[in-house]
Design an enzyme around this catalytic site. Structure first.
Site, PDB file in Angstrom:
ATOM      1  N   CYS A 269       0.814  -1.223   0.000  1.00  0.00           N
ATOM      2  CA  CYS A 269       0.000   0.000   0.000  1.00  0.00           C
ATOM      3  C   CYS A 269       0.843   1.266   0.000  1.00  0.00           C
ATOM      4  O   CYS A 269       0.308   2.364  -0.142  1.00  0.00           O
ATOM      5  CB  CYS A 269      -0.946   0.003   1.184  1.00  0.00           C
TER       6      CYS A 269
ATOM      7  N   HIS B 289      -9.333   3.392  -1.205  1.00  0.00           N
ATOM      8  CA  HIS B 289      -7.912   3.039  -1.142  1.00  0.00           C
ATOM      9  C   HIS B 289      -7.514   2.133  -2.312  1.00  0.00           C
ATOM     10  O   HIS B 289      -7.468   0.917  -2.173  1.00  0.00           O
ATOM     11  CB  HIS B 289      -7.652   2.366   0.213  1.00  0.00           C
TER      12      HIS B 289
ATOM     13  N   CYS C   3       0.708   2.718   6.251  1.00  0.00           N
ATOM     14  CA  CYS C   3       1.029   1.337   6.645  1.00  0.00           C
ATOM     15  C   CYS C   3       0.916   0.454   5.399  1.00  0.00           C
ATOM     16  O   CYS C   3       0.191   0.788   4.461  1.00  0.00           O
ATOM     17  CB  CYS C   3       0.076   0.848   7.727  1.00  0.00           C
TER      18      CYS C   3
END
Ligand SMILES: CC(C)(COP(=O)(O)OP(=O)(O)OC[C@H]1O[C@@H](n2cnc3c(N)ncnc32)[C@H](O)[C@@H]1OP(=O)(O)O)[C@@H](O)C(=O)NCCC(=O)NCCS
Length: 442
Positions: free
Chosen positions: A104, A397, A427
């Site tokens: 990510c 996201h 994160c």
């Protein structure tokens, strides 16, 4: 002077001798996967986004030296997304391009790789960012089905082909889809968030309150035009008669009553993580324009901000998977020569409300500070400065794109508020974390 293995050297503090300017950033609308943008691949989304960045800045493609782009689930047929994106008509074919992946934090990796190239003096103008289409993840055959298909393609006679075809069993046809789970532990992101919520005593109502806050702030940002200004409207295939100009995951009508009624997803019996307090699976792309300070000046651009420092960190993925930012943030602040109190804004990627709340607790904890190699904790983040226009829970996201979205919003908002310093954290799978400090110069 520092002592290294091969002699002494000067540590560059803050980051680099050449300053890296963040000149502009843009993104596509973020759409829940399987909805409006499902007909566009990550490459399509990236191309549209990079083209818009060039058009908005009126930068000639001939000025661009390189493109660094991130994605997490690459296309099997076109795995170097960066090169495919760089082949848009607005860019010369000689613009070199490289794809990067750090789960990510992939767009962040693209941004820091690009920044390093500028600091080294190899390049002056780089486009960095990332894209993800979770509507278009590759679906794979089982191992035995793959073996049979390969054997079928090599079989020399009809008899052999019929024999192989007859050997196909129903279980061979079960497809394999990429899981959002750690290959090393088998634990999914959601299960990790659940575990972290329990270890750090984060109650369900705090998670729901945080999720609601994310939706409300994002709605204000979109309706007021501040977030909308960062979004490049995109035409929707196959007819291209309609366009999407806004994120479709932001729920203006959400309420605590609705959120608290949702069933936990990852631990149905005792859990607290729900579809409402998790980030949704999303399609989208982002791109930022980075330049050396001298080049920005020469081309007449006023930078939004400069990169002051960054850091990556990692911990055992079997422990608390999404605590990486807690280890990266103190290092980035230390490299910047600054403290949390100096930060006018903090942008934290919201994978899950539980993860954000755990990360905030971790930043205030001495134990986590010591793990990161510091005597004192980073401190309590002032909620009035945190994710001031929502975050990934509401906005969405798209794994490879999020870092570009967050950096763009952080810089734009620093400019609007007349702030000086901003901290961002992300994160990432594998127990990794990223943090960056940016500085606006008036
Ligand atoms: C959590 C997850 C499994 C939920 O997926 P989903 O079930 O497809 O989610 P949906 O959007 O359909 O939402 C489920 C329900 O919750 C409701 N809901 C979701 N958010 C809500 C909100 N803020 N307010 C009110 N209701 C909400 C939806 O309306 C839907 O209700 P319905 O079933 O009556 O239609 C999925 O989003 C996920 O896997 N997220 C985590 C992704 C991840 O791990 N990312 C990596 C992080 S780094």
């Amino acid at each position: 002077m520092e002592q290294g293995k091969w002699g002494s050297f000067h540590l560059m503090k803050p980051y680099g001798s050449r300053r890296v300017a963040i000149v502009a950033g843009v993104r596509t609308p973020f759409a829940r996967s399987g909805t409006v943008l499902k007909g566009l691949s990550a490459i399509d989304l990236g191309r549209a986004c990079v083209a818009e960045l060039l058009q908005r800045t009126a930068l000639s493609g001939g000025e661009v030296d390189a493109l660094v782009y991130g994605t997490v689930v690459p296309s099997v047929v076109a795995p170097n997304i960066a090169r495919e994106v760089s082949l848009i008509p607005l860019l010369p074919k000689g613009v070199e391009a490289v794809s990067v992946s750090r789960a990510c934090a992939s767009a962040n990796q693209a941004i820091t790789d690009a920044a390093d190239q500028i600091v080294l003096g190899h390049h002056d103008v780089i486009i960095a960012g990332g894209a993800e289409s979770l509507s278009n993840v590759p679906i794979l055959h089982s191992r035995s089905m793959s073996d049979k298909l390969v054997a079928l393609s090599r079989a020399k006679s009809i008899g052999l082909r019929l024999g192989i075809a007859a050997s196909v069993r129903p279980r061979d046809l079960v497809p394999i889809t990429p899981a959002i789970a750690e290959p090393s532990t088998g634990e999914s992101m959601g299960q990790s968030a659940e575990k972290m919520a329990k270890i750090n005593h984060i109650p369900r109502d705090e998670q729901d309150q945080f999720a609601l806050r994310s939706h409300r702030l994002a709605a204000v940002g979109l309706d007021g035009g501040r977030l909308t200004a960062e979004i490049a409207p995109i035409w929707i295939p196959p007819s291209y008669e309609q366009s999407l100009a806004t994120d479709n995951g932001v729920r203006r009508d959400s309420s605590i009553a609705q959120l608290s009624a949702l069933k936990p997803v990852f631990d149905r019996r005792y859990g607290s993580v729900t579809a409402g307090n998790a980030s949704p699976l999303t399609d989208g792309a982002s791109a930022v324009l980075l330049m050396s300070e001298e080049k920005a000046h020469a081309l007449g651009f006023k930078p939004l901000a400069f990169i002051r420092s960054y850091a990556y960190a990692a911990l055992d993925p079997g422990e608390q998977l999404l605590m990486g930012p807690v280890l990266a943030a103190p290092v980035a602040l230390d490299r910047a020569g600054l403290t949390l109190q100096d930060m006018d804004l903090v942008e934290m990627h919201e994978a899950f409300a539980a993860q954000v709340l755990c990360n905030l607790k971790g930043l205030a904890s001495r134990e986590w500070a010591e793990r990161a190699g510091f005597a004192k904790p980073v401190g309590e983040v002032d909620r009035a400065r945190l994710n001031v226009m929502g975050g990934s829970i509401s906005i969405g996201h798209p794994f490879g794109a999020t870092g570009g979205r967050i950096l763009t919003t952080l810089c734009n908002e620093l400019v609007r508020r007349g702030g000086q310093f901003g901290l961002m954290t992300v994160c990432a799978a594998g127990g990794m974390g990223h943090a960056m400090v940016v500085e606006r110069v008036s």
